[in-house]
Design an enzyme around this catalytic site. Structure first.
Site, PDB file in Angstrom:
ATOM      1  N   CYS A  47      -9.539 -24.923  16.105  1.00  0.00           N
ATOM      2  CA  CYS A  47      -8.204 -24.763  15.532  1.00  0.00           C
ATOM      3  C   CYS A  47      -7.174 -25.286  16.535  1.00  0.00           C
ATOM      4  CB  CYS A  47      -7.946 -23.296  15.170  1.00  0.00           C
ATOM      5  SG  CYS A  47      -7.616 -22.235  16.596  1.00  0.00           S
TER       6      CYS A  47
ATOM      7  N   ALA B   7     -11.677   2.888   1.172  1.00  0.00           N
ATOM      8  CA  ALA B   7     -12.402   3.684   2.174  1.00  0.00           C
ATOM      9  C   ALA B   7     -13.681   3.020   2.667  1.00  0.00           C
ATOM     10  CB  ALA B   7     -12.685   5.081   1.636  1.00  0.00           C
TER      11      ALA B   7
ATOM     12  N   ASP C 116       0.864  -1.177   0.000  1.00  0.00           N
ATOM     13  CA  ASP C 116       0.000   0.000   0.000  1.00  0.00           C
ATOM     14  C   ASP C 116       0.900   1.226   0.000  1.00  0.00           C
ATOM     15  OD1 ASP C 116      -2.251   1.555  -0.013  1.00  0.00           O
ATOM     16  OD2 ASP C 116      -3.168   0.647   1.749  1.00  0.00           O
TER      17      ASP C 116
END
Ligand code: GUN
Ligand code: ZN
Length: 631
Positions: A247, A162, A56
């Site tokens: 898990c 956003a 990013d």
């Protein structure tokens, strides 16, 4: 894509099925030591991940701090220098519910920068793939405009930006409008990435809307706050008496064990749970796509939170858009899970077919029985009728027979075995929404007919007075007729009028000795079509394909391929999307289609793997599994 923090990362994300990660180029750029290492050794070494790395650009920091110390071209250049696989331009994440004026201003800059990035990439012949982020706050028309403009740029991926504040504030309904406005204006062949979506509760919904990629730091951020992600919502460690899943972490430790650990160790274990659950959910979503039960999964998952249920209901607004991407034929039965199921693609499609089908003069509506209805319907469950419209003797040859059904409203008895009209389950205790939905459709539908006879049992079943009715006793009996049935199925599958031309000549209908179901149909000794046992749709044989081709004008039921591929297609080879020039807009994946050249010569026929939009837009991959070619 788990988010990797370039400086603080302590969790190894590679053991959970992680194939790709995202990290932040701006954080690397701002830290002298990280920057130096990234420039000399590359981003993969820096974060210790061999697979594809997306970065990013600092946009998120821009949205939080209002400012960043880097320009768009600087950050693109930097990402290229550190050997990022997928870079991002410096878009402006405009917050939800921002003013129109500010949103438009931000959007102009975002578009300008996306363009600058793509031009930079092209000019410098850079290999790095590029994200162009869709912005536009909560204005659907601006999201669509942004998506249209970005589509012209031929970016490699289209993230939707956003949306984090929407998800943080449970504004899932608005999220649906934002995502649908964006994806409906993006090309089908380019991956869409829902930025910052990291709660497994939302994955199936996002995928159903057309999102392909997710990234989030939620797994670690929630863990640091002692919170467990699950598909049912979030659990706080302090409230847990039982671990929330099975898990490795949840199997090995109790909540007390975790509570007694040091913060750092505890955080690591909870983050591992969070990653396990997230990847497990992605596998569940993937399997649901393969099975054809994605919408059942969405309806199930959206029951985790009322605001998510709102989002699921908001999808109603887009049911026609979603129908286009929904295969007509699936492996799994249609399950009605609640009133939301009334707006599913299968229902929308069937009701549209009923509206468009060629109709007889009169209509008889019979009550439902066991499925397949045509097999179990008999005089004993018929009883009295009420008449709507003109009142006179029925001409059985000029009458459509249909069964009342939830949720498909009316099912013509001649086609009741095709998918999903027999392959569906709905609870026998009806909900009021289903009753009203069916009542409303029937009121509309009977207007197509001169006279409608409605069975008295239907009045009891619906529990409400339907029409202005007159009691009448009329001898009404549905008689099964194989010839009429195969013609009706062909009309439903290929279009009105096809049954009549497909099944002309001296017909032989061969049935299975075991099940009594139709298997093969011959005309003058030559195979026309096979009927698939699982869904009762026709699979074309050479003679059937030729008849369909002769009757229907181009491009109906067709995919037009270019001259280069003609010899391969005639050999019976798979058709690839890049060879497709034109195709029928009505094609959905799994449909039987004709394959022709530009002069409309029949080259082959097969099963489409994509819909119209996808076939036209994709430049790689398979489009049609060819059954047979004409040499
Ligand atoms: N991460 C979360 N949201 C956004 C966004 O809108 N833009 C970018 N570049 N990154 C994000
Ligand atoms: Zn767990």
């Amino acid at each position: 894509m788990p988010v990797i923090h370039p400086r603080k990362q302590k969790i190894d994300v590679s053991n959970f099925g992680t194939e790709i990660v995202i990290t932040n180029a701006y954080l690397v750029y701002k830290d002298e030591k990280l920057k130096e290492k990234a420039l000399s050794e590359g981003i993969h070494k820096l974060i210790n991940f061999d697979g594809p790395v997306m970065t990013d650009s600092g946009s998120f920091q821009l949205s939080v701090y209002g400012d960043v110390e880097i320009t768009n071209t600087e950050v693109i250049e930097f990402q290229e220098l550190i050997k990022t696989d997928i870079g991002t331009s410096l878009d402006i994440p405009t917050a939800p519910y921002e003013t129109l004026e500010k949103t438009e201003k931000d959007l102009a800059i975002t578009l300008e920068r996306a363009k600058e990035a793509v031009e930079y990439k092209e000019k410098n012949n850079i290999e790095m793939l590029l994200n162009s982020v869709v912005q536009g706050s909560t204005y659907p028309e601006l999201r669509s405009y942004c998506a249209d403009e970005l589509s012209k740029l031929n970016a490699d991926l289209y993230p939707i930006g956003a949306v984090v504040p929407l998800m943080e504030n449970y504004k899932y309904r608005d999220l649906v409008d934002v995502v649908m406005a964006s994806v409906s204006h993006l090309p089908d062949s380019v991956p869409r990435h829902l930025m910052g979506a990291g709660h497994p509760m939302i994955f199936s919904l996002a995928v159903a809307m057309g999102c392909d990629l997710f990234d989030s730091a939620a797994y670690i951020l929630y863990a640091e706050d002692d919170r467990f992600l699950t598909t049912r919502g979030t659990y706080k460690l302090e409230n847990l008496q039982e671990m929330p899943c099975s898990c490795e972490v949840c199997s090995k430790y109790t909540p007390d064990d975790l509570r007694s650990m040091e913060k750092e160790e505890r955080t690591k274990f909870i983050a591992e749970h969070n990653l396990s659950v997230s990847f497990a959910e992605l596998r569940v979503v993937h399997q649901a796509i393969i099975d054809g039960s994605l919408m059942e999964l969405v309806e199930e998952r959206c029951r985790a939170h009322p605001m998510l249920l709102d989002a699921c209901r908001q999808l109603d607004k887009y049911s026609e858009d979603l129908e286009v991407y929904d295969p007509r034929i699936k492996k799994s039965a249609f399950f009605y899970t609640g009133p939301e199921s009334l707006k599913r693609a299968e229902v929308v499609r069937h009701l549209n077919k009923l509206r468009k089908m060629d109709k007889k003069r009169d209509l008889v509506i019979l009550p439902s029985s066991r499925k397949p209805y045509s097999k179990y319907i008999n005089k004993s469950n018929i009883g009295d009728f009420y008449t709507y419209g003109s009142e006179r003797e029925l001409d059985l040859n000029n009458t459509d027979f249909m069964v009342l059904d939830v949720p498909f409203c009316l099912i013509p008895l001649d086609i009741d075995e095709i998918y999903p009209l027999s392959q569906n389950e709905a609870p026998k205790i009806r909900d009021i929404e289903a009753i009203e939905f069916i009542e409303s459709f029937i009121s509309e539908f009977i207007e197509y007919y001169d006279q409608s006879l409605i069975n008295s049992k239907i009045m009891d079943e619906l529990g409400i007075g339907l029409y202005n009715i007159h009691p009448q006793s009329n001898e009404v009996k549905f008689k099964r007729d194989d010839k009429r049935k195969i013609k009706s199925i062909a009309d439903y599958q290929f279009g009105n009028g096809v049954g009549e031309i497909l099944f002309e000549g001296n017909l032989k209908i061969e049935k299975s000795k075991k099940t009594g179901k139709i298997r093969h149909i011959y005309s003058d000794g030559e195979l026309l079509v096979n009927m698939r046992a699982s869904d009762s749709y026709f699979v074309l044989a050479k003679k059937g394909a030729k008849r369909l081709h002769k009757f229907k004008p181009c491009p109906e039921n067709r995919v037009v391929v270019n001259a280069d591929s003609e010899p391969f297609v005639r050999e019976g080879k798979t058709v690839f999307s890049k060879f497709v020039i034109e195709c029928d807009k009505d094609i959905r994946s799994n449909d039987e289609v004709l394959i022709v050249n530009e002069s409309d010569e029949l080259l082959a026929f097969g099963k489409s793997l994509l819909n119209h939009n996808e076939m036209m837009d994709f430049s790689t991959g398979q489009a049609i599994k060819t059954r047979k070619g004409f040499k």
